[in-house]
Structures are given as C-alpha cells and as structure tokens.
Design an enzyme around this catalytic site. Structure first.
Site, short mmCIF file in Angstrom:
data_model
loop_
_atom_site.label_atom_id
_atom_site.label_comp_id
_atom_site.label_asym_id
_atom_site.label_seq_id
_atom_site.Cartn_x
_atom_site.Cartn_y
_atom_site.Cartn_z
CB THR A 131 -0.89 -0.02 1.26
OG1 THR A 131 -1.45 1.27 1.45
CG2 THR A 131 -0.10 -0.35 2.51
CG ASP A 132 -1.17 4.98 -0.91
OD1 ASP A 132 -1.70 4.30 0.00
OD2 ASP A 132 -1.77 5.87 -1.53
CD GLU A 133 -3.48 3.34 4.18
OE1 GLU A 133 -3.44 3.34 5.41
OE2 GLU A 133 -4.50 3.07 3.53
CE1 TYR A 156 -3.29 -2.72 5.62
CE2 TYR A 156 -3.29 -0.38 5.11
CZ TYR A 156 -3.29 -1.69 4.69
OH TYR A 156 -3.28 -1.99 3.33
P1 NAD Z 1 -9.55 -7.47 1.98
O1 NAD Z 1 -9.55 -7.21 3.45
O2 NAD Z 1 -10.76 -7.20 1.18
O3 NAD Z 1 -9.17 -9.01 1.71
C1 NAD Z 1 -8.15 -9.66 2.41
C2 NAD Z 1 -8.26 -11.15 2.12
O4 NAD Z 1 -7.21 -11.82 2.83
C3 NAD Z 1 -9.58 -11.79 2.59
O5 NAD Z 1 -10.09 -12.66 1.60
C4 NAD Z 1 -9.18 -12.55 3.84
O6 NAD Z 1 -9.99 -13.70 4.07
C5 NAD Z 1 -7.74 -12.93 3.51
N1 NAD Z 1 -6.96 -13.15 4.74
C6 NAD Z 1 -6.86 -12.32 5.82
N2 NAD Z 1 -6.08 -12.89 6.76
C7 NAD Z 1 -5.65 -14.08 6.25
C8 NAD Z 1 -4.80 -15.10 6.75
N3 NAD Z 1 -4.27 -15.03 7.98
N4 NAD Z 1 -4.55 -16.18 5.95
C9 NAD Z 1 -5.11 -16.27 4.71
N5 NAD Z 1 -5.93 -15.34 4.22
C10 NAD Z 1 -6.20 -14.25 4.96
O7 NAD Z 1 -8.29 -6.67 1.43
P2 NAD Z 1 -8.09 -5.89 0.04
O8 NAD Z 1 -8.62 -4.53 0.19
O9 NAD Z 1 -8.52 -6.76 -1.06
O10 NAD Z 1 -6.50 -5.79 0.02
C11 NAD Z 1 -5.70 -6.83 -0.54
C12 NAD Z 1 -4.24 -6.44 -0.42
O11 NAD Z 1 -4.00 -5.23 -1.11
C13 NAD Z 1 -3.78 -6.22 1.02
O12 NAD Z 1 -2.48 -6.75 1.14
C14 NAD Z 1 -3.76 -4.70 1.17
O13 NAD Z 1 -2.80 -4.30 2.10
C15 NAD Z 1 -3.40 -4.28 -0.25
N6 NAD Z 1 -3.91 -2.94 -0.65
C16 NAD Z 1 -5.23 -2.63 -0.51
C17 NAD Z 1 -5.69 -1.38 -0.94
C18 NAD Z 1 -7.14 -1.00 -0.84
O14 NAD Z 1 -7.49 0.15 -1.15
N7 NAD Z 1 -8.04 -1.89 -0.48
C19 NAD Z 1 -4.79 -0.47 -1.50
C20 NAD Z 1 -3.45 -0.83 -1.63
C21 NAD Z 1 -3.01 -2.08 -1.21
P1 TYD Z 2 -10.78 3.93 4.22
O1 TYD Z 2 -11.72 3.53 3.15
O2 TYD Z 2 -10.89 3.27 5.57
O3 TYD Z 2 -9.31 3.75 3.62
P2 TYD Z 2 -7.86 4.29 4.21
O4 TYD Z 2 -8.01 4.65 5.63
O5 TYD Z 2 -7.02 3.06 4.02
O6 TYD Z 2 -7.47 5.42 3.33
O7 TYD Z 2 -10.93 5.48 4.45
C1 TYD Z 2 -10.77 6.40 3.39
C2 TYD Z 2 -10.86 7.79 3.98
O8 TYD Z 2 -12.20 8.01 4.46
C3 TYD Z 2 -9.97 8.01 5.19
O9 TYD Z 2 -9.48 9.34 5.16
C4 TYD Z 2 -10.89 7.81 6.38
C5 TYD Z 2 -12.22 8.30 5.85
N1 TYD Z 2 -13.42 7.63 6.41
C6 TYD Z 2 -14.50 8.41 6.88
O10 TYD Z 2 -14.46 9.66 6.86
N2 TYD Z 2 -15.60 7.77 7.38
C7 TYD Z 2 -15.69 6.42 7.43
O11 TYD Z 2 -16.73 5.88 7.92
C8 TYD Z 2 -14.61 5.63 6.93
C9 TYD Z 2 -14.65 4.13 6.95
C10 TYD Z 2 -13.49 6.28 6.41
#
Ligand code: NAD
Ligand code: TYD
Length: 350
Positions: A131-133, A156
């Site tokens: 992630t960019d975070e 996280y």
């Molecule tokens: P998500 O929470 O929707 O899905 C996570 C998946 O991992 C689920 O299917 C869960 O069952 C599985 N999982 C969790 N713990 C596990 C374990 N101990 N063993 C096996 N499986 C397990 O997450 P997402 O939003 O799809 O993110 C996927 C990846 O991309 C993550 O690594 C996250 O850090 C990264 N990412 C997400 C975002 C975003 O905006 N969602 C952005 C950048 C990077």
């Molecule tokens: P989120 O979707 O949780 O992603 P991330 O924290 O990984 O960026 O949140 C996106 C942005 O929205 C973040 O600045 C937090 C804000 N947010 C709210 O204002 N209200 C909410 O209920 C949630 C879940 C997030």
C-alpha cells in the site's frame, strides 16, 4: 502449465486478480489460498469457481505448517501475495491481528517459497502487494515515489511496512526473486462495506447517516480496482525482480468532496430529489492519527511497463454504485450478523 498461488483471493482486490488470471491464462493453474476471514467471501468468485484452472484452498498464512504443506502440494512457480488484514480502523482497535497476519504470515510464505525453490529460482517470483500508506502522510504538495522513505503511522501501515522490509530482505539476503508494488486506495465491486465508499453506498441506500471523520478534509488518491488488477498482471509478467512499483489513480479527492459526488450519483440512481442523500452527511469524531493526504507518482510503471488507469472516476463510481444496487443479496448478507456488531462498536462513540 504454471502454478500460481494467489493469497487473499477471496477478498476485494484478490478476487479481481484471481478472476483476471483464471480467465486470461487458461494455461496457468490458479490456487486461491485464503483463510476466509470476515473480509473473504467466495461469492466474489462465483462466476469462475468451476473453471478447470481454478482451485480454492482454505488456509491461514499464520499457520506455518499448513502453509508449507499447501506449497508442497501445489509446487507453485509464482506467488501473488494479497492476504492481509487491511482496514486501518480495525488496526487501531486490534493491532496484534495485523502483526500476525501481515508480518508473521508474510514471513511464513517467504520461508515456504524459499524452502520449496531451494535456491533454484529460475522462472520463480514472489510478488508482494502493498500500500501507499507505508510512506506516511503528505502535506498539501508532493507525491510518493518509489524512493520516498518509509514512515508508516498506523498499526496497519506499520505492519505492511514490516512485511515490505522482509520481502526486500529475502530478496537481498537469499536472492529470492521478489517484487513489491504499493498502490493507492482502491474502489469498485466486492469491497467490504467497512471502507469509505461501500460503507457510504450502503448507508445512503438505507437512509442512514454517512459518517465523515473530522472535517472530511483528508485526501486519498482513488483507483478503480480492475485497473489495479491490470497493473498486477503487468508487473507479475514484466516487472523486474528486486524492483518496487508505485500504482496510483492520479485522482485525488478530499473525503467530503468525494462523498458529495457519491451522493449525487446515488440521488440519480435511486430517483431521489437532488440533495436528499447529502442530507445524511454527518461529521463524526476523527480517526486517531488520521493521515492527511496520500498521493502516488506512478510515472515509473507508466514509463517502464506502459500501464495507465483506464477507468475515470465518474465512470468508476457509477459502475461501483450500479454493482452494489444490483447485488443487494451480497450486500445484505455481508452487513448482517458480525458486521452489525462491528458497526455499533466502531461508530457508537464517534
Ligand atoms: P480485503 O480485506 O478485502 O481481503 C483480504 C483477504 O485476505 C480476505 O479474503 C481474507 O480472508 C484474507 N486473509 C486475511 N487474513 C488471512 C490469513 N491469515 N490467511 C489467509 N488469508 C487471509 O483486502 P483488500 O482490500 O482486497 O487488500 C488486498 C491487499 O492489497 C492487502 O495486502 C492490502 O494491504 C493491499 N492494498 C489494498 C488497498 C485497498 O485500497 N483496499 C490499496 C493498496 C493495497
Ligand atoms: P478507508 O476507506 O478506511 O481507507 P484508508 O483509511 O485506508 O485510506 O478510508 C478512506 C478515507 O475516508 C480516510 O481518510 C478515512 C475516511 N473515512 C470516513 O471519513 N468515514 C468512514 O466511515 C470511513 C470508513 C473512512
């Protein structure tokens, strides 16, 4: 035939990656390794579950022996590692789960790959999705590049940073072929409604308050999930081992502006009077340690691999809203039971 293990394939981004690989590469055997936590949902993959090149394997990456035995069973040529605990708010209330899954789980996968490949790394790749975070928080200007020093500020992002460091350490120390990509906020179908966009869609749909943290001034760079899956495909096939690629949408939005935009789309889709959905906006207590701004400079992947986002935000939001409105059953199922308890706990003191 190549075998690829995709971890976290039942989650939001993972399900789009699994679908893309299963459909586009019939000569690959795709093993979806997932524990099925609250965020994992096999319904995300209903349309491809009977494809002959798809296998689901329920396993927990924290369980070392289980992971070794899955790796021995399938003898993968590549790993695309997405499994993670992924929600910042949950990491604030329960950091340890994030350390276990994101750090210990990643080490278990690295060890299993290293053991299986026995230093014979030809044609092998460990691709870690991050992630960019990990880069921390920006002020009003500037962008995260691949050279930006790590400065994670939530449990996280700290756990993701830890896993990134370990992947680089295995690449450097043991020569394990590895790539990392760091992506900005994703949105689209199948996202669990604890993240901002699907949570807001769900609340607007049922005329519940839309909780906006603080003043809604925090900025995120939003990318449609299928554009991320396309980038992952490209990096997996054409990226260079040892490299990092940043992926972003070049699409920054202040939370409050994004919510207003979403409310307009929802008013239109639900035939509501203009402004009706926006009347639900409720400012609530800010997230602890809330990062102000994330913004990605994607010029490396654009120049070196020819990737670019293809879905603009207007189209992407409409597609996302349409999907949630059409898939009522999916939404109702995931917001029942455990989700209700989570929601009450997370939002009761805000
Ligand atoms: P998500 O929470 O929707 O899905 C996570 C998946 O991992 C689920 O299917 C869960 O069952 C599985 N999982 C969790 N713990 C596990 C374990 N101990 N063993 C096996 N499986 C397990 O997450 P997402 O939003 O799809 O993110 C996927 C990846 O991309 C993550 O690594 C996250 O850090 C990264 N990412 C997400 C975002 C975003 O905006 N969602 C952005 C950048 C990077
Ligand atoms: P989120 O979707 O949780 O992603 P991330 O924290 O990984 O960026 O949140 C996106 C942005 O929205 C973040 O600045 C937090 C804000 N947010 C709210 O204002 N209200 C909410 O209920 C949630 C879940 C997030």
């Amino acid at each position: 035939m190549k075998t690829i293990i995709i971890t976290g394939g039942a989650g939001f981004i993972g399900s789009h990656v699994v679908r893309r690989f299963v459909k586009n590469y019939p000569n690959y055997r795709i093993v979806n390794l997932d524990k099925l936590t609250y965020a994992g949902n096999l319904k995300n993959l209903k349309d491809i579950e009977n494809f002959p090149n798809y296998i689901f394997e329920k396993a927990d990456i924290v369980e070392e022996e289980m992971i070794f035995s899955v790796f021995k069973k399938y003898n993968p040529d590549g790993i695309i590692h997405l499994a993670a605990e992924s929600h910042v708010d949950r990491s604030i209330s329960n950091p340890k789960e994030f350390i276990l899954t994101n750090i210990v789980g990643t080490v278990n996968l690295l060890n299993a790959a290293k053991f299986l490949w026995q230093d014979n790394y030809n044609g092998k790749l460990f691709y870690h999705i991050s992630t960019d975070e990990v880069y921390g928080s920006l002020g009003e200007d500037g962008y995260f590049t691949e050279e930006t020093p790590y400065d994670p500020r939530s449990p996280y992002s700290a756990s993701k940073a830890g896993s990134d460091h370990l992947v680089r350490a295995y690449n450097h120390t043991y020569g394990l072929p590895a790539i990392i990509s760091n992506c900005s906020n994703n949105y689209g179908p199948n996202q669990f409604p604890e993240k901002l966009i699907p949570l807001a869609i769900n609340n607007i749909k049922s005329m519940k308050p839309i909780p906006v943290y603080g003043k809604g001034e925090n900025i995120r760079d939003w990318l449609y999930v299928e554009d991320h899956a396309a980038a992952i495909d490209l990096i997996f096939h054409q990226g260079k081992s040892g490299e990092t690629y940043n992926i972003g949408g070049n699409n920054e939005w202040k939370n409050i502006d994004l919510i207003h935009k979403l409310c307009e789309v929802m008013d239109k889709k639900l035939n509501r009077a203009r402004g009706k959905s926006a009347s639900l906006i409720t400012f609530v207590k800010d997230r602890a340690g809330h990062d102000l701004r994330y913004a990605i400079d994607s010029s490396k992947i654009m120049k070196e691999l020819g990737w670019k986002p293809t879905v603009n935000f207007e189209q992407g939001l409409e597609k996302t809203v349409d999907w949630y409105l059409l898939n009522e059953e999916w939404l109702n199922e995931v917001v029942s039971g455990e989700y209700r308890k989570y929601y009450e706990l997370m939002y009761k003191n805000r």
